[in-house]
Design a protein around this motif. Structure first.
Motif, short mmCIF file in Angstrom:
data_model
loop_
_atom_site.label_atom_id
_atom_site.label_comp_id
_atom_site.label_asym_id
_atom_site.label_seq_id
_atom_site.Cartn_x
_atom_site.Cartn_y
_atom_site.Cartn_z
N THR A 129 -66.09 -63.12 56.58
CA THR A 129 -67.34 -62.40 56.81
C THR A 129 -67.47 -61.81 58.20
OG1 THR A 129 -68.16 -64.60 57.29
CG2 THR A 129 -68.75 -63.68 55.15
N GLY A 186 -64.07 -63.37 49.08
CA GLY A 186 -65.06 -63.40 50.15
C GLY A 186 -65.63 -64.80 50.35
N SER A 244 -68.29 -67.44 50.63
CA SER A 244 -69.65 -67.53 50.09
C SER A 244 -69.87 -68.96 49.63
CB SER A 244 -69.84 -66.56 48.93
OG SER A 244 -68.98 -66.96 47.86
#
Lengths: 155, 889
Positions: free
Chosen positions: B845, B857, B859
């Motif tokens: 990120t 990603g 998360s």
């Protein structure tokens, strides 16, 4: 003219100081600030030796041994270091003595440069005096910080 | 007195009366469009959001900075309240909200701690606080409370018996400390005692520790891990302005036309301040951003977005770059000659020093483009108002103080200081580092006093009623690296480590482990957990943490907060203040008249004593009380009769605390660290003028060569703090950045045959690590390693072989003036060990993002809420003034 005697003295004492700073720095390398600062300060003296070259060409240079005023005080420099905290203190103090010899040498050259109205020499002497004072200030600062621990509690 | 501010949803009804009651300021204005679909969804949420409504349940691991509230230049930063509650709790299930401020970076965001059944269960930002206007970052949200109820908290003291740490009672543990302490004092005196503290305690605790050390024992060997994070900030202020003290304010973000970030990855280190910046850069009239960083950080991306410049100098060449920028100001006539003449000293020397640093010379030294340098200089030279911020990329790198001072020089040359939008923020790394600097538990005397000024020392002697000679002031207080040097040689026989983990955080870890684990020095560790350092101690004292005790602390821009006790500490853990008092009582420290030297019992009594110590000094707290600090917002010092509501920024009149009798230091040679003497200082007659000081660039202490051909630098990630003592015990944060990695550039990875996720061995002359590689955005030739990862959470850890600890490789070397260790200048080599089983554990990120695709990603954070609320008036906010409000002064 006897300026050549002092050009020789400046040359010799700056070279001795630079070599001794390197010896002390390497010898006390476990104190990284001593190692790296001594290297930097040795660089100052190297610069002064370089700056002296054109002066030596103009005024000549006389070295101890064949001069009218031979060295009585032999500032031979530091070939090896002492050990331990008190040893470091003594080594720094010896460097300070060498630095003082260099500083007074430049003071004398500075006076002669004024009498000669030699702008180039004056500028070199002034800047070298300033740099030598920085060397002495650091040695003084470092000794003051190290002294109590070395003298009172070091093993 | 209500405990904390009202719930944000009801903010307008219950807003404290001292705040201006103004119509809602929140405007949902959309700046340049974000590209991801998630961001588009957030935008839609914002578009339909009403003030006071919930924007949504947000995963703040995936969305680090939350939704934007863009606003125009000179207008108040809109409020937005972020909240996290554990276990799916709702606000109405919370028993109490206890006012505090966040301690998971140096930003100091005002917040309230949620308490349920005697346990801390979450946090909520305070909309009324000047620092954060209600926001919190991922570390603060997810990391503030879970550690406190972690089953591995220290709950009883430990002592070493036959080589093992075993549980015991307080009398036994403190008895051992006192026995060693008394024996050493009798044998060799106070120079046998060393204290290595932290940036995590409260002001009251530092002050008491300072009094114990300086007036009780009389040892100069006191420092904090602040030496590792913030020493250069303090040193640079002292060199330029005569004393410590942040000149600027966060409100400068709203007013600047250009924003320079020097070695400061603000997007990850101070996420909430970065939200403040983004809300300006994503507005229709954004400031231009210039970023100096060897990695392509989110800050660098923002610089490119706003038409600014990203300068990525070779590691170790910051000062050459700064000298180049400074030279451009002279060469292009951007110097305000009149202001410089009236308010500064040393301009001609500085001009001479920077003269050789032409853009071409700098380009060669730093590996940057000469035109980029010219462009950055032009932005600085021609913008009306410039804000500069500085952090570890300068502080922990070669020629740290000289480089940080060079930032001041740029501002002084243009007279850009002391007015809204024009200022300097030399950041801190830790939440309470500022208080260690102020209160005298680190290498400073309390109240920014000058150890070389007999009158300053006399003031303390009078305050404490001791002989001035008791207070060590023959040389600067001993810095951390030297304290460890004395502990190594055994001349310090008792080393007391408080709230810090040097076994992981100090350079050249193997050496630090040897010092802590050896027999030559008795080691006391006071902490929340059995850290890597505590495991090496002779006595371990269990401490209470944030929320388990009361005290004040001060953030980077001088804002003081009161943090109230929310819950009881576990087991027999005690506050650091109680532990220090216990030691002081047992040692029976007395003043000159035989009265107890440390008479205080409660934090508030200590605060009042510290306030007196600050009287008349630049760091003047005399207008502050606990009662004042129980208001809606923290208050920036100085707070005095003349500035009862505090001071948003310093030096509005261009007068600096440089008078010889007033200053905190007479200054240093920036190249060598040699001190300037009092006579030399007096002869310069600074009389309120700031110093312009420069130095030449010198090569770093270790340069790449055939054996170690690459540069090694360390740093942080957005999800972890320090050695993860708190953040590593938060499930959301832990999962986001679970393990160590190194970052390599694409070019280097290809050359070394390394693919994303491969295991590599990184070696320096001092040690090695084996971790997975992220093919990322670091400058070619450079390796980046996060420093957070020790071994406390590894089952198979061999204490002698730390395979993922970044400081195994770093050097024992420090800045000549600030004495801050250099973590960012070492040489290393990289060897591929084996293929990986997936991508590196580096977050995607922020600055650690991969270059290539195919990496999922980052998360998966627990749900948090974000609400837009009425924006109150903020005291002393220049934007309020500009809008004709009455809240400011």
């Amino acid at each position: 003219m006897h300026l050549a005697t002092y050009v020789g003295l400046a040359h010799r004492s700056e070279r001795t100081l630079a070599e001794s700073l390197r010896v002390v720095g390497e010898g006390h390398a476990r104190h990284p600030d001593v190692l790296f600062t001594c290297r930097t300060l040795a660089g100052f003296s190297d610069d002064h030796v370089r700056q002296l070259e054109p002066v030596a060409r103009r005024y000549g240079e006389q070295h101890g041994g064949d001069v009218e005023e031979p060295d009585r005080l032999h500032a031979a420099g530091l070939a090896e270091v002492r050990s331990g905290p008190v040893g470091l203190l003594r080594d720094l103090q010896d460097l300070h003595v060498l630095g003082t010899l260099v500083l007074t040498t430049w003071t004398v050259i500075n006076q002669a440069a004024q009498g000669l109205r030699d702008h180039e020499l004056l500028s070199i002497a002034r800047s070298a005096s300033g740099q030598t004072s920085r060397q002495l200030s650091w040695l003084n600062t470092r000794m003051k910080a190290a002294a109590p621990q070395a003298l009172i509690v070091a093993p | 007195m209500s405990r904390g501010p009202p719930a944000p949803a009801r903010a307008s009804a219950a807003r404290p009366t001292s705040m201006t009651n103004r119509p809602p300021r929140t405007r949902i204005r959309l700046g340049t469009e974000p590209r991801s679909s998630r961001a588009r969804r957030a935008r839609l949420d914002l578009r339909t959001a009403l003030v006071g409504s919930t924007v949504g349940h947000m995963d703040r691991i995936a969305d680090v900075w939350g939704p934007r509230t863009p606003h125009g230049k000179g207008t108040v930063w809109p409020a937005r309240v972020d909240e996290y509650l554990a276990d799916g709790l709702s606000e109405d299930e919370v028993d109490r909200w206890v006012p505090s401020a966040c301690v998971l970076c140096s930003n100091g965001c005002g917040c309230d701690i949620a308490v349920k059944d005697g346990r801390m269960v979450g946090v909520r930002g305070r909309a009324t606080d000047v620092v954060n206007h209600g926001r919190l970052g991922p570390k603060g949200l997810y990391g503030s409370t879970p550690w406190a109820s972690s089953p591995d908290r220290l709950t009883r003291p430990l002592v070493r018996e036959a080589g093992q740490l075993v549980e015991t009672d307080w009398d036994t543990a403190m008895g051992r400390v006192v026995e060693v302490s008394r024996r050493l004092l009798a044998e060799k005196g106070p120079l046998t005692h060393g204290f290595y503290s932290t940036g995590q305690l409260f002001a009251e605790e530092y002050y008491v520790l300072g009094v114990i050390g300086k007036a009780g024992l009389g040892t100069p060997h006191m420092d904090g891990n602040t030496r590792l994070c913030t020493a250069t900030s303090a040193a640079a202020f002292k060199e330029s302005f005569g004393a410590d003290g942040q000149p600027g304010s966060y409100t400068d973000v709203e007013h600047c036309d250009a924003l320079f970030l020097y070695g400061h990855n603000m997007a990850e280190t101070q996420t909430v301040l970065w939200m403040r910046v983004l809300d300006r850069t994503r507005s229709p009239d954004p400031p231009v951003v210039v970023c100096v960083d060897p990695r392509r950080t989110p800050v660098a991306v923002e610089a490119e977005r706003t038409g600014g410049v990203h300068l990525a100098p070779r590691v170790g060449t910051n000062l050459a770059l700064m000298n180049g920028l400074t030279r451009e100001l002279f060469a292009n006539g951007w110097v305000d000659e009149r202001w410089v003449r009236d308010h500064t000293l040393g301009v001609e020397e500085l001009r001479g020093i920077v003269e050789p640093y032409t853009p071409e010379v700098v380009a060669r030294t730093c590996g940057v483009d000469a035109d980029d340098l010219r462009r950055a200089a032009r932005i600085f030279g021609e913008s009306r108002d410039v804000l500069s911020t500085v952090l570890q990329g300068f502080y922990q790198s070669h020629q740290a103080t000289a480089s940080a001072v060079a930032v001041h020089n740029l501002h002084l040359l243009r007279g850009l200081i002391g007015r809204p939008g024009s200022g300097v923020l030399q950041m801190n790394g830790q939440p309470t580092a500022q208080n260690n600097r102020e209160c005298g538990a680190d290498g400073d005397l309390p109240g920014f006093r000058n150890w070389e000024n007999p009158r300053h020392v006399g003031e303390l002697a009078e305050l404490w009623n001791v002989d001035p000679l008791t207070i060590p002031h023959w040389a600067p207080p001993t810095h951390a690296m030297q304290i460890f040097g004395y502990a190594e040689e055994g001349s310090i026989g008792l080393l007391w480590v408080v709230g810090t983990n040097p076994a992981v955080s100090m350079p050249e870890s193997a050496r630090i482990r040897r010092i802590l684990g050896g027999d030559q020095c008795f080691v006391v560790v006071q902490d929340l957990f059995l850290t890597e350092t505590a495991r090496l101690a002779d006595v371990v004292l269990p401490a209470a943490g944030w929320g388990e005790k009361t005290g004040t602390f001060t953030n980077t821009n001088r804002v003081v907060h009161l943090s109230e006790k929310a819950v009881e500490p576990p087991g027999e853990a005690r506050s650091d203040l109680e532990i220090f008092l216990m030691y002081a009582d047992a040692m029976d420290f007395r003043d000159r008249d035989g009265a107890p030297l440390v008479p205080w019992r409660e934090p508030e009594e200590v605060f009042d004593a510290w306030r007196e110590a600050s009287r008349g000094r630049p760091v003047d707290y005399t207008g502050l009380t606990y009662a004042r600090l129980r208001g809606p917002t923290g208050i920036p010092w100085p707070v005095t009769e003349h500035a009862p509501d505090g001071t948003d920024r310093l030096y509005h009149d261009g007068v600096f605390p440089t008078r010889t009798d007033e200053c905190e230091t007479y200054g240093h040679d920036l190249l060598t660290g040699a001190v300037v003497t009092e006579q030399e200082h007096r002869a310069m007659r600074p009389d309120g003028r700031a110093f312009l000081k420069g130095a030449h660039h010198t090569p770093p202490h270790e340069e790449p060569g055939p054996e170690y051909p690459m540069l090694y630098t360390t740093g942080r990630t957005v999800y972890q703090f320090h050695t993860r003592t708190k953040t590593g015990r938060s499930p959301s944060l832990r999962a986001a950045a679970p393990d160590a990695w190194v970052e390599l550039s694409e070019v280097d990875a290809a050359r070394l045959g390394v693919s994303e996720g491969d295991v590599v061995r990184v070696e320096s002359p001092r040690g090695a690590i084996e971790v997975r590689a992220r093919v990322g955005r670091v400058r070619p030739g450079t390796v980046f390693a996060p420093f957070h990862y020790g071994s406390w959470d590894l089952d198979d850890a061999d204490p002698e072989h730390q395979h993922r600890q970044a400081n195994e490789l770093t050097m024992t070397v420090w800045d000549p003036v600030s004495k801050q260790p250099y973590f960012k200048t070492a040489a290393c080599r990289v060897v591929r060990v084996r293929g990986g089983d997936g991508p590196a554990p580096a977050p995607t990120t922020a600055a650690s993002a991969p270059v290539g695709g195919g990496v999922p990603g980052t998360s998966g954070g627990a749900p948090t809420t974000t609400r837009l609320t009425d924006t109150p008036g903020y005291p002393d906010d220049p934007a309020v003034d500009a809008a004709g409000g009455t809240g400011g002064r």
